[in-house]
Design an enzyme around this catalytic site. Structure first.
Site, PDB file in Angstrom:
ATOM      1  CG  HIS A 158      33.093 -36.246  77.317  1.00 46.12           C
ATOM      2  ND1 HIS A 158      33.528 -36.215  78.530  1.00 46.12           N
ATOM      3  CD2 HIS A 158      32.012 -35.525  77.116  1.00 46.12           C
ATOM      4  CE1 HIS A 158      33.171 -34.907  79.034  1.00 46.12           C
ATOM      5  NE2 HIS A 158      32.192 -34.353  78.285  1.00 46.12           N
ATOM      6  CE  LYS A 162      35.395 -33.792  75.613  1.00 46.85           C
ATOM      7  NZ  LYS A 162      35.404 -32.498  75.215  1.00 46.85           N
TER       8      LYS A 162
HETATM    9  N1  LIG Z   1      31.054 -25.833  75.789  1.00 48.79           N
HETATM   10  C1  LIG Z   1      30.104 -26.689  75.953  1.00 48.79           C
HETATM   11  O1  LIG Z   1      29.098 -26.893  76.397  1.00 48.79           O
HETATM   12  C2  LIG Z   1      30.337 -27.815  74.906  1.00 48.79           C
HETATM   13  C3  LIG Z   1      31.530 -28.004  74.144  1.00 48.79           C
HETATM   14  N2  LIG Z   1      31.824 -28.878  73.070  1.00 48.79           N
HETATM   15  C4  LIG Z   1      32.839 -28.746  72.690  1.00 48.79           C
HETATM   16  O2  LIG Z   1      32.595 -28.411  71.080  1.00 48.79           O
HETATM   17  C5  LIG Z   1      33.401 -28.965  70.024  1.00 48.79           C
HETATM   18  C6  LIG Z   1      32.887 -29.658  69.204  1.00 48.79           C
HETATM   19  O3  LIG Z   1      32.477 -30.841  69.449  1.00 48.79           O
HETATM   20  P1  LIG Z   1      31.418 -31.719  68.662  1.00 48.79           P
HETATM   21  O4  LIG Z   1      30.513 -30.823  67.993  1.00 48.79           O
HETATM   22  O5  LIG Z   1      31.213 -32.692  69.140  1.00 48.79           O
HETATM   23  O6  LIG Z   1      32.673 -31.927  67.467  1.00 48.79           O
HETATM   24  P2  LIG Z   1      32.487 -32.272  65.817  1.00 48.79           P
HETATM   25  O7  LIG Z   1      33.818 -32.883  65.458  1.00 48.79           O
HETATM   26  O8  LIG Z   1      31.367 -32.876  65.525  1.00 48.79           O
HETATM   27  O9  LIG Z   1      32.289 -30.849  65.166  1.00 48.79           O
HETATM   28  C7  LIG Z   1      33.058 -29.914  65.021  1.00 48.79           C
HETATM   29  C8  LIG Z   1      32.792 -29.092  63.860  1.00 48.79           C
HETATM   30  O10 LIG Z   1      33.747 -28.170  63.539  1.00 48.79           O
HETATM   31  C9  LIG Z   1      34.221 -28.121  62.120  1.00 48.79           C
HETATM   32  N3  LIG Z   1      35.450 -27.244  62.057  1.00 48.79           N
HETATM   33  C10 LIG Z   1      36.774 -27.531  62.281  1.00 48.79           C
HETATM   34  N4  LIG Z   1      37.486 -26.687  61.965  1.00 48.79           N
HETATM   35  C11 LIG Z   1      36.738 -25.763  61.442  1.00 48.79           C
HETATM   36  C12 LIG Z   1      36.940 -24.470  60.769  1.00 48.79           C
HETATM   37  N5  LIG Z   1      38.227 -24.298  60.769  1.00 48.79           N
HETATM   38  N6  LIG Z   1      35.802 -23.640  60.181  1.00 48.79           N
HETATM   39  C13 LIG Z   1      34.719 -24.257  60.387  1.00 48.79           C
HETATM   40  N7  LIG Z   1      34.280 -25.150  60.718  1.00 48.79           N
HETATM   41  C14 LIG Z   1      35.257 -26.350  61.465  1.00 48.79           C
HETATM   42  C15 LIG Z   1      34.110 -29.701  61.911  1.00 48.79           C
HETATM   43  O11 LIG Z   1      34.317 -29.787  60.438  1.00 48.79           O
HETATM   44  P3  LIG Z   1      35.045 -31.367  60.043  1.00 48.79           P
HETATM   45  O12 LIG Z   1      33.829 -32.171  60.264  1.00 48.79           O
HETATM   46  O13 LIG Z   1      35.238 -30.960  58.575  1.00 48.79           O
HETATM   47  O14 LIG Z   1      36.315 -31.553  60.842  1.00 48.79           O
HETATM   48  C16 LIG Z   1      32.872 -30.124  62.494  1.00 48.79           C
HETATM   49  O15 LIG Z   1      32.067 -29.830  61.595  1.00 48.79           O
HETATM   50  C17 LIG Z   1      34.677 -29.639  71.128  1.00 48.79           C
HETATM   51  O16 LIG Z   1      35.778 -28.832  71.402  1.00 48.79           O
HETATM   52  C18 LIG Z   1      33.734 -29.999  72.357  1.00 48.79           C
HETATM   53  O17 LIG Z   1      34.429 -30.330  73.206  1.00 48.79           O
HETATM   54  C19 LIG Z   1      30.892 -29.855  72.901  1.00 48.79           C
HETATM   55  C20 LIG Z   1      29.740 -29.869  73.633  1.00 48.79           C
HETATM   56  C21 LIG Z   1      29.353 -28.790  74.701  1.00 48.79           C
HETATM   57  O1  LIG Z   2      32.929 -32.951  73.456  1.00 52.00           O
HETATM   58  C1  LIG Z   2      31.833 -32.887  74.100  1.00 52.00           C
HETATM   59  O2  LIG Z   2      30.704 -33.758  73.631  1.00 52.00           O
HETATM   60  C2  LIG Z   2      31.644 -32.213  75.422  1.00 52.00           C
HETATM   61  N1  LIG Z   2      32.525 -31.410  75.718  1.00 52.00           N
HETATM   62  C3  LIG Z   2      32.502 -30.280  76.840  1.00 52.00           C
HETATM   63  C4  LIG Z   2      33.815 -30.611  77.591  1.00 52.00           C
HETATM   64  O3  LIG Z   2      34.974 -30.690  76.905  1.00 52.00           O
HETATM   65  O4  LIG Z   2      33.497 -30.519  78.880  1.00 52.00           O
HETATM   66  C5  LIG Z   2      30.971 -30.355  77.349  1.00 52.00           C
HETATM   67  C6  LIG Z   2      30.505 -31.583  77.625  1.00 52.00           C
HETATM   68  O5  LIG Z   2      30.871 -32.049  78.542  1.00 52.00           O
HETATM   69  C7  LIG Z   2      30.432 -32.088  76.322  1.00 52.00           C
END
Ligand SMILES: NC(=O)C1=CN([C@@H]2O[C@H](COP(=O)(O)OP(=O)(O)OC[C@H]3O[C@@H](n4cnc5c(N)ncnc54)[C@H](OP(=O)(O)O)[C@@H]3O)[C@@H](O)[C@H]2O)C=CC1
Ligand SMILES: O=C(O)C1=N[C@H](C(=O)O)C[C@H](O)C1
Length: 270
Positions: A158, A162
């Site tokens: 990743h 991450k």
């Molecule tokens: N299931 C799937 O298919 C996928 C899952 N993911 C997962 O999604 C999650 C986020 O990934 P990603 O977008 O890259 O991470 P980012 O850090 O870019 O985004 C997370 C966001 O959530 C916000 N946040 C954190 N705490 C809170 C809260 N209490 N209330 C509201 N907002 C909050 C953060 O704010 P701030 O910036 O202020 O901290 C930030 O804007 C990870 O756990 C990742 O592994 C990602 C891609 C695919």
């Molecule tokens: O954090 C990410 O970017 C992603 N998170 C998910 C994971 O933890 O598997 C899904 C995807 O791989 C991207």
């Protein structure tokens, strides 16, 4: 507007939050019904479109989750474990479908979600893509077909931002492999090898995590035997893939009985 499903986005300024906003706006079946960020974020109180550097969208970013989802029928949440567990209760009380992409949750977080799913609809998956969910099923099948003379190793790559490892996807694949072998992952999992580890134990499932650059997400499940290997691989090349899957889940969840569902339910792969 009333004919389409209102979707709120939690963590709206994040990498996935931005993708999700785009997906909701682009899909003719949905409209953007709310935007939530965490307290102290400089987008709070601003129009989401303007805060993101574009045109006004008519949705004000709030740090009050109950307010942010009050006009929505679904909320999509890719944030952090503590935020997700707290939002689950709010969404269940409001009768709003909660789609969870957040990874890095521990057993207590999952237990809390299970409890909340007694009164609300939760759709949760560590990966929302069709390809990975298909890979989960293939992994289960291959693990069931091969005996423990084939060592199972799961390698994930990743981007440098991450924060959790192994990835949620790697854990889904590990669970499927363990299930195929009829064992509990927690009893056979090898994570974070370092130093003099001793030889590999037969039947264990190993995990390795690579972090770097802008890698969207690559997962290999390696079945390494004597003289041959079977390798199952998924490569994500565009993060919008996960947003589209999450939107599918939000629509699928409408009118469902309370419960803790996953993408295999949504995609009909069970
Ligand atoms: N299931 C799937 O298919 C996928 C899952 N993911 C997962 O999604 C999650 C986020 O990934 P990603 O977008 O890259 O991470 P980012 O850090 O870019 O985004 C997370 C966001 O959530 C916000 N946040 C954190 N705490 C809170 C809260 N209490 N209330 C509201 N907002 C909050 C953060 O704010 P701030 O910036 O202020 O901290 C930030 O804007 C990870 O756990 C990742 O592994 C990602 C891609 C695919
Ligand atoms: O954090 C990410 O970017 C992603 N998170 C998910 C994971 O933890 O598997 C899904 C995807 O791989 C991207």
């Amino acid at each position: 507007m009333a004919d389409t499903t209102g979707v709120a986005v939690m963590g709206v300024s994040g990498r996935m939050g931005r993708m999700l906003t785009r997906a909701v706006l682009d899909d003719p079946r949905t409209h953007l019904a709310g935007a939530v960020e965490q307290s102290g974020h400089d987008w709070i109180g601003q129009d989401l479109g303007v805060a993101a550097g574009g045109a006004e969208l008519g949705v004000i970013v709030t740090d009050d989750a109950a307010e942010g989802i009050s006009a929505a029928e679904a909320v999509i949440d890719f944030t952090a474990p503590s935020a997700t567990v707290a939002l689950a209760r709010v969404a269940a009380e409001a009768g709003v479908v909660h789609v969870i992409g957040t990874t890095g949750m521990d057993d207590d977080d999952i237990a809390a979600l299970d409890e909340t799913a007694g009164s609300g609809v939760i759709v949760r998956a560590g990966n929302m893509s069709l390809g990975v969910n298909l890979l989960v099923q293939l992994t289960r099948q291959v693990a069931a077909a091969l005996d423990t003379s084939f060592d199972i190793e799961i390698v994930e790559s990743h981007h440098r931002h991450k924060v959790d490892a192994p990835s949620g996807t790697a854990l889904m694949l590990g669970d499927a492999a363990a299930d195929g072998r009829g064992v509990d992952l927690s009893e056979v999992s090898d994570r974070g090898r370092d130093g003099i580890t001793g030889a590999r134990e037969e039947g264990h499932i190993g995990f390795a995590a690579i972090r770097g650059g802008d890698t969207v997400g690559t997962h290999d499940v390696i079945f390494a035997g004597e003289g041959e290997q079977v390798v199952l691989r998924h490569v994500a090349t565009d993060r919008s893939l996960f947003a589209k899957g999450a939107l599918k889940a939000a629509l699928w969840g409408q009118g469902r009985a309370p419960g803790h569902y996953d993408m295999l339910d949504v995609l009909g792969l069970k």
